[in-house]
Write a protein that holds these residues in place. Structure first.
Motif, PDB file in Angstrom:
ATOM      1  N   GLU A 262       1.274  -7.802  -1.340  1.00  0.00           N
ATOM      2  CA  GLU A 262       2.207  -6.788  -0.848  1.00  0.00           C
ATOM      3  C   GLU A 262       1.566  -5.929   0.238  1.00  0.00           C
ATOM      4  O   GLU A 262       2.173  -5.661   1.279  1.00  0.00           O
ATOM      5  CB  GLU A 262       2.677  -5.905  -2.006  1.00  0.00           C
ATOM      6  CG  GLU A 262       3.674  -4.831  -1.577  1.00  0.00           C
ATOM      7  CD  GLU A 262       4.097  -3.951  -2.737  1.00  0.00           C
ATOM      8  OE1 GLU A 262       4.921  -3.039  -2.501  1.00  0.00           O
ATOM      9  OE2 GLU A 262       3.614  -4.169  -3.870  1.00  0.00           O
ATOM     10  N   SER A 265       0.915  -8.020   3.446  1.00  0.00           N
ATOM     11  CA  SER A 265       2.178  -8.284   4.124  1.00  0.00           C
ATOM     12  C   SER A 265       2.667  -7.046   4.869  1.00  0.00           C
ATOM     13  O   SER A 265       3.066  -7.125   6.044  1.00  0.00           O
ATOM     14  CB  SER A 265       3.223  -8.744   3.109  1.00  0.00           C
ATOM     15  OG  SER A 265       4.470  -8.943   3.736  1.00  0.00           O
ATOM     16  N   GLU A 266       2.644  -5.897   4.202  1.00  0.00           N
ATOM     17  CA  GLU A 266       3.123  -4.664   4.836  1.00  0.00           C
ATOM     18  C   GLU A 266       2.239  -4.283   6.019  1.00  0.00           C
ATOM     19  O   GLU A 266       2.736  -3.959   7.104  1.00  0.00           O
ATOM     20  CB  GLU A 266       3.142  -3.520   3.824  1.00  0.00           C
ATOM     21  CG  GLU A 266       3.634  -2.205   4.431  1.00  0.00           C
ATOM     22  CD  GLU A 266       3.526  -1.036   3.473  1.00  0.00           C
ATOM     23  OE1 GLU A 266       3.852   0.083   3.896  1.00  0.00           O
ATOM     24  OE2 GLU A 266       3.107  -1.240   2.306  1.00  0.00           O
TER      25      GLU A 266
END
Length: 285
Positions: A262, A265-266
């Protein structure tokens, strides 16, 4: 606008040339039209929001100046170049040029640079750390490209990093519609033969140093990665000044556990899509 890579498919180009070796693409664009005129480019370079520079030689010494510019008369009719970065921020037609290279993902795109040069103009022999497609517009320009190697670089001017003389593996003239692809690390030098415009579509790379630095900023801004190391199973130490292998393993685990899918990806979405030449527009009153 349609791209023809010497009859190669994009997949063949990527397999044979991308980040491997330079390529001269004859008439990659048939009937190529300049995206901007020299007069319009000069007007654009008058804007303080536009990143522009002039490169020329004076008494045998390289000079570089940064815009905005309001006059060119003192430079004469030879041996100088005007460069504007991020033309795609200012000229909508540049989008059609970028689309021709969309077999490369947009997150790799740096910008579209435009160069206007008078006869004899150039920026000197240099090495870039990015991939570039140099699309010749009006006029002619001679390009020399050397091979990879331990080329010595030096500062010809505080704003110009040049490389020593090199043996060319490509020595050619580009005519309107021709394209020269140059991967990172290959020395090259372009000299204008007659007043000309060229449009360079550049694709950046990301170094681990740059990404780690940007990630640290991201963690700080988002208040992430604040967990402390825990070691309830710590064993007795007899060397208080030593960071032993078990401690190193804890530190490594702390860092790698932070890099969740996460978070990566961010962060990647923010970092890789950030424009090199982001517009710093004033706030509305």
């Amino acid at each position: 606008m349609q791209l023809d890579i010497n009859g190669l498919t994009p997949a063949q180009f990527l397999a044979e040339y991308w980040q491997k070796k330079p390529l001269v693409i004859r008439q990659g664009f048939k009937h190529f039209q300049d995206l901007i005129s020299p007069e319009e480019l000069a007007g654009l370079a008058m804007d303080e929001l536009v990143e522009s520079r002039r490169v020329y030689q004076q008494a045998g010494q390289w000079q570089a100046e940064f815009g905005p510019f309001d006059s060119y008369d003192h430079l004469g009719e030879r041996d100088w170049t005007l460069i504007v970065q991020a033309l795609n921020n200012w000229v909508p037609d540049a989008e059609a040029l970028i689309q021709c290279f969309d077999f490369i993902p947009r997150w790799r795109l740096d910008d579209v640079m435009v160069s206007f040069a008078t006869p004899g103009g150039g920026v000197g022999p240099h090495i870039d750390l990015y991939d570039v497609f140099i699309c010749q517009g009006s006029g002619r320009r001679r390009w020399r490209v050397g091979d990879l190697g331990p080329h010595k670089e030096f500062a010809a001017h505080p704003a110009l990093l040049h490389t020593e003389a090199f043996e060319p593996i490509i020595d050619t003239e580009l005519l309107p519609g021709d394209i020269l692809y140059i991967p990172p690390g290959f020395p090259h030098d372009g000299i204008t033969l007659e007043q000309s415009l060229s449009f360079s579509v550049g694709y950046r790379t990301a170094s681990a140093k740059d990404m780690v630095s940007a990630l640290a900023d991201h963690l700080s801004e988002q208040d992430l990665g604040t967990q402390q190391i825990e070691d309830p199973d710590r064993e007795l130490t007899t060397r208080s000044g030593c960071v032993d292998n078990r401690d190193l393993a804890r530190l490594r685990t702390q860092l790698t556990n932070m890099l969740t899918d996460e978070l990566v990806s961010e962060f990647s979405g923010r970092y890789l899509t950030q424009s090199k030449c982001a517009l710093d527009l004033p706030d509305e009153p």
